[in-house]
Design a protein around this motif. Structure first.
Motif, short mmCIF file in Angstrom:
data_model
loop_
_atom_site.label_atom_id
_atom_site.label_comp_id
_atom_site.label_asym_id
_atom_site.label_seq_id
_atom_site.Cartn_x
_atom_site.Cartn_y
_atom_site.Cartn_z
N ILE A 59 0.84 -1.21 0.00
CA ILE A 59 0.00 0.00 0.00
C ILE A 59 0.87 1.25 0.00
O ILE A 59 0.54 2.25 -0.64
N ARG A 60 2.00 1.20 0.70
CA ARG A 60 2.90 2.36 0.73
C ARG A 60 3.47 2.67 -0.64
O ARG A 60 3.98 3.77 -0.88
N GLY A 61 3.41 1.70 -1.54
CA GLY A 61 3.89 1.93 -2.89
C GLY A 61 2.91 2.69 -3.77
O GLY A 61 3.25 3.08 -4.88
N ILE A 62 1.68 2.91 -3.29
CA ILE A 62 0.70 3.68 -4.05
C ILE A 62 1.12 5.15 -4.07
O ILE A 62 1.57 5.70 -3.06
N GLU A 63 0.98 5.78 -5.20
CA GLU A 63 1.39 7.18 -5.37
C GLU A 63 0.74 8.08 -4.31
O GLU A 63 -0.47 8.06 -4.11
N GLY A 64 1.56 8.85 -3.61
CA GLY A 64 1.07 9.80 -2.62
C GLY A 64 0.97 9.26 -1.21
O GLY A 64 0.94 10.04 -0.25
N VAL A 65 0.93 7.94 -1.02
CA VAL A 65 0.81 7.35 0.32
C VAL A 65 2.13 7.49 1.06
O VAL A 65 3.20 7.21 0.52
N THR A 66 2.05 7.96 2.31
CA THR A 66 3.27 8.15 3.12
C THR A 66 3.40 7.09 4.21
O THR A 66 4.46 6.51 4.38
N THR A 67 2.32 6.85 4.96
CA THR A 67 2.39 5.86 6.05
C THR A 67 1.12 5.01 6.07
O THR A 67 0.05 5.47 5.67
N VAL A 68 1.28 3.78 6.53
CA VAL A 68 0.16 2.86 6.71
C VAL A 68 0.38 2.15 8.04
O VAL A 68 1.47 1.64 8.30
N ARG A 69 -0.64 2.15 8.89
CA ARG A 69 -0.53 1.44 10.16
C ARG A 69 -1.86 0.82 10.53
O ARG A 69 -2.92 1.28 10.09
N THR A 70 -1.82 -0.21 11.34
CA THR A 70 -3.03 -0.88 11.81
C THR A 70 -3.56 -0.16 13.04
O THR A 70 -2.80 0.16 13.97
N VAL A 71 -4.86 0.11 13.04
CA VAL A 71 -5.51 0.78 14.17
C VAL A 71 -6.43 -0.21 14.87
O VAL A 71 -7.26 -0.85 14.24
#
Length: 351
Positions: free
Chosen positions: A129-141
């Motif tokens: 998901i972090r490889g998607i253009e514009g995405v900076t961070t991904v974390r589980t909530v």
């Protein structure tokens, strides 16, 4: 420049300069006449705070007047500048950034299902998901639910846009298609998008974590996001756990009990409860009632604004259940993978 501005020029400008403590100047050293007595120490202390090399700090010995190189005129100095003009000029020099640069950071929470036998694990999926253009961070909530064939989790995805680029267009044209390409990932529900930084910084804006419905969580609210602020607190306790449509029907048929009789009221919509889409699917028609091209246009409107009205469900004493209004929303939700829709129940003798 930092010490000159914050220790001397700004206090002078704001009429807060303490002459008794900081007003002593050098009068004996011809090379530094007029330099504040504490200048060297204050500059060295600030350099330490800014993590300068120890050698650089140790070798600093006051203001150094550079010699003009041969063949150059040097930096021109304004003639007849007042103190106020000098302060304004230095303040402009300190503001060394592009005033037109506007980086906006947004956050969106996405409920997802990650298949165990298809694609990678949670961490590997997040990396994709972090490889998607514009995405900076991904974390589980929150907690991850471990089901037989899949893991259910909520991802907080942050992305960046420059200037007033539409966050909705980014979501629909880049983020959603990007998520759909991740192997083994299925999007269950999108939550509203929030901006998380103040212009000119990456500082996070603190936001209220939970919105309230009957005193509980309405993260799955299906109406327009703008209406969330208009939700009125109800004194009627929310029925927990949520009743299924079959239970609502049985209570009405057997005991004339209207288990949901006080709707949640917002500016443009009143509804009783959020109902899983899978419970509503058995009550829709076999085919969509409009042409396919009309479906596409209305579906994109649904993706953009969410459900503007509830699904109307009629329950009758004759033990029948019928979708009496806004059946289209169920079709849109099914295609979008939405988990819940707002429902308004009506109690009738016969449907």
């Amino acid at each position: 420049k930092y010490v000159a501005w914050f220790k001397y020029l700004k206090p002078i400008k704001d009429a807060h300069f303490n002459m008794a403590r900081s007003g002593n100047i050098e009068m004996d050293d011809d090379a530094n006449i007029g330099m504040p007595k504490n200048w060297t120490k204050e500059v060295q202390d600030q350099m330490k705070k800014m993590k300068a090399f120890s050698g650089t700090v140790r070798n600093y010995s006051g203001v150094q007047k550079g010699e003009t190189l041969a063949g150059t005129l040097g930096e021109p100095e304004p003639v007849g500048e007042s103190v106020e003009q000098q302060i304004d000029r230095i303040e402009r020099l300190l503001q060394e950034k592009d005033p037109h640069y506007d980086l906006r950071i947004y956050s969106i929470k996405v409920d997802v299902s990650v298949q165990k036998d298809l694609g990678g694990e949670i961490q590997e999926t997040q990396t994709e998901i972090r490889g998607i253009e514009g995405v900076t961070t991904v974390r589980t909530v929150g907690a991850t639910q471990n089901l037989a064939q899949a893991l259910l989790a909520t991802y907080e995805i942050k992305f960046e846009l420059l200037g007033a680029i539409s966050r909705v267009k980014y979501r629909d044209r880049i983020l959603i298609p990007g998520l759909m390409k991740v192997k083994g990932l299925r999007v269950v529900r999108f939550n509203p998008i929030h901006r998380t930084n103040v212009r000119g910084t990456i500082r996070t804006v603190r936001e209220r974590r939970t919105l309230q419905e009957y005193g509980g969580d309405i993260s799955g609210f299906g109406g327009m996001a703008g209406n969330l602020g208009a939700v009125r607190q109800s004194t009627t306790p929310m029925v927990t756990p949520r009743k299924t449509i079959d239970q609502v029907l049985a209570d009405w048929v057997d005991g004339s009990v209207r288990i949901y009789d006080a709707p949640m009221d917002t500016t443009n919509m009143a509804y009783h409860v959020m109902v899983p889409v899978e419970e509503l699917l058995p009550y829709i028609g076999r085919e969509f009632r409009a042409p396919m091209d009309a479906f596409d246009g209305m579906y994109h409107e649904f993706i953009k604004n969410g459900a503007r009205a509830p699904v109307y469900v009629a329950v009758g004493k004759n033990r029948r259940v019928k979708i009496s209004g806004n059946e289209d929303l169920i079709w849109y939700a099914k295609r979008a993978g939405l988990k819940e829709l707002p429902v308004f129940f009506s109690y009738q003798r016969q449907v």
